[in-house]
Design an enzyme around this catalytic site. Structure first.
Site, mmCIF file in Angstrom:
data_model
loop_
_atom_site.group_PDB
_atom_site.id
_atom_site.type_symbol
_atom_site.label_atom_id
_atom_site.label_comp_id
_atom_site.label_asym_id
_atom_site.label_seq_id
_atom_site.Cartn_x
_atom_site.Cartn_y
_atom_site.Cartn_z
ATOM 1 N N LYS A 1 42.271 40.095 34.948
ATOM 2 C CA LYS A 1 43.525 40.339 34.288
ATOM 3 C C LYS A 1 43.264 41.703 35.106
ATOM 4 O O LYS A 1 42.313 42.813 35.921
ATOM 5 C CB LYS A 1 43.888 41.251 33.253
ATOM 6 C CG LYS A 1 43.687 40.445 32.386
ATOM 7 C CD LYS A 1 44.739 39.007 31.930
ATOM 8 C CE LYS A 1 45.181 38.268 31.045
ATOM 9 N NZ LYS A 1 43.891 37.367 31.402
ATOM 10 N N SER B 1 48.287 33.239 33.293
ATOM 11 C CA SER B 1 48.425 34.304 32.859
ATOM 12 C C SER B 1 48.691 35.393 34.381
ATOM 13 O O SER B 1 49.189 36.367 34.233
ATOM 14 C CB SER B 1 47.573 34.886 32.361
ATOM 15 O OG SER B 1 46.059 34.999 33.112
#
Length: 227
Positions: free
Chosen positions: A185, A147
């Site tokens: 993230k 990701s």
């Protein structure tokens, strides 16, 4: 006020610089202060750096500069322990210490869905060149998934993380979501919400309430092994 160990380390660094012009290695500092590991030295140096007593010179693995001495040293000198005395007749050669100091930091395992970081604590450690770590406490995590590939972070990479619960918008953080899932993230805040952005166009941003996300660290570097 500094702790006694911080005083002793500052004094040892100053004596070594005055005697040989070369900063002591982490191994030498560990032995001089009778510490069990180099990570203890790293914490002391980080504390002295954060308080403005020393600084690390860039692009040099063994370069420390003493910026100032605490006021209480000038008013009430602290005796130098015998272990910290540097004999004037035997200066230490720069070549007697390793070229790079290595710090052991905790390796907490993989960032996996459903497993908070705390579940991995104490399992193992990772040796990391001290030059890659700045001030503060650090730990490492093995990256799971793709990701964050557009930020150059690949599956299986080792993320070096500074432990903190404070981060600015746009920083890459380790976030604990709803006390269950740890993820790496970009952090964004929108009103009363927190948005965790991936660095992969195939994934959608994750949006949570502010009370659902806990920052557990900021990314400071990546280690990668090639097989």
């Amino acid at each position: 006020m500094l702790t006694r160990k911080q005083h002793e380390l500052l004094r040892f660094i100053q004596l070594r610089l005055e005697d040989s012009g070369v900063s002591p290695s982490f191994e030498e500092m560990k032995d001089a202060l009778d510490l069990k590991s180099k990570s203890g030295v790293h914490r002391l140096i980080s504390a002295l750096e954060e308080r403005g007593f020393i600084r690390r010179l860039p692009n040099r693995a063994r370069a420390l500069e003493v910026l100032r001495q605490p006021e209480d040293i000038t008013s009430k000198p602290i005796a130098t322990p015998k272990a910290l005395e540097v004999p004037q007749s035997a200066p230490v050669a720069a070549s007697s210490a390793p070229a790079n100091d290595v710090i052991e930091i905790p390796l907490h395992g993989r960032i996996a869905a459903g497993v908070p970081i705390e579940a991995h604590e104490g399992q193992s450690t990772l040796p990391v060149p001290a030059a890659l770590l700045g001030a503060g406490e650090h730990y490492a995590l093995e990256v799971s998934g793709d990701s964050m590939i557009e930020a150059g972070i690949l599956d299986g990479d080792l993320a070096l993380v500074k432990r903190t619960d404070i981060a600015r918008d746009g920083e890459i953080v380790v976030a604990l979501v709803r006390g269950e899932e740890a993820t790496l993230k970009y952090l964004r805040r929108e009103g009363g919400k927190v948005r965790l952005d991936p660095a992969n166009a195939a994934y959608e941003p994750q949006i949570y309430g502010a009370d659902e996300v806990q920052v557990q660290g900021k990314l400071t570097g990546i280690l990668r092994q090639y097989h």
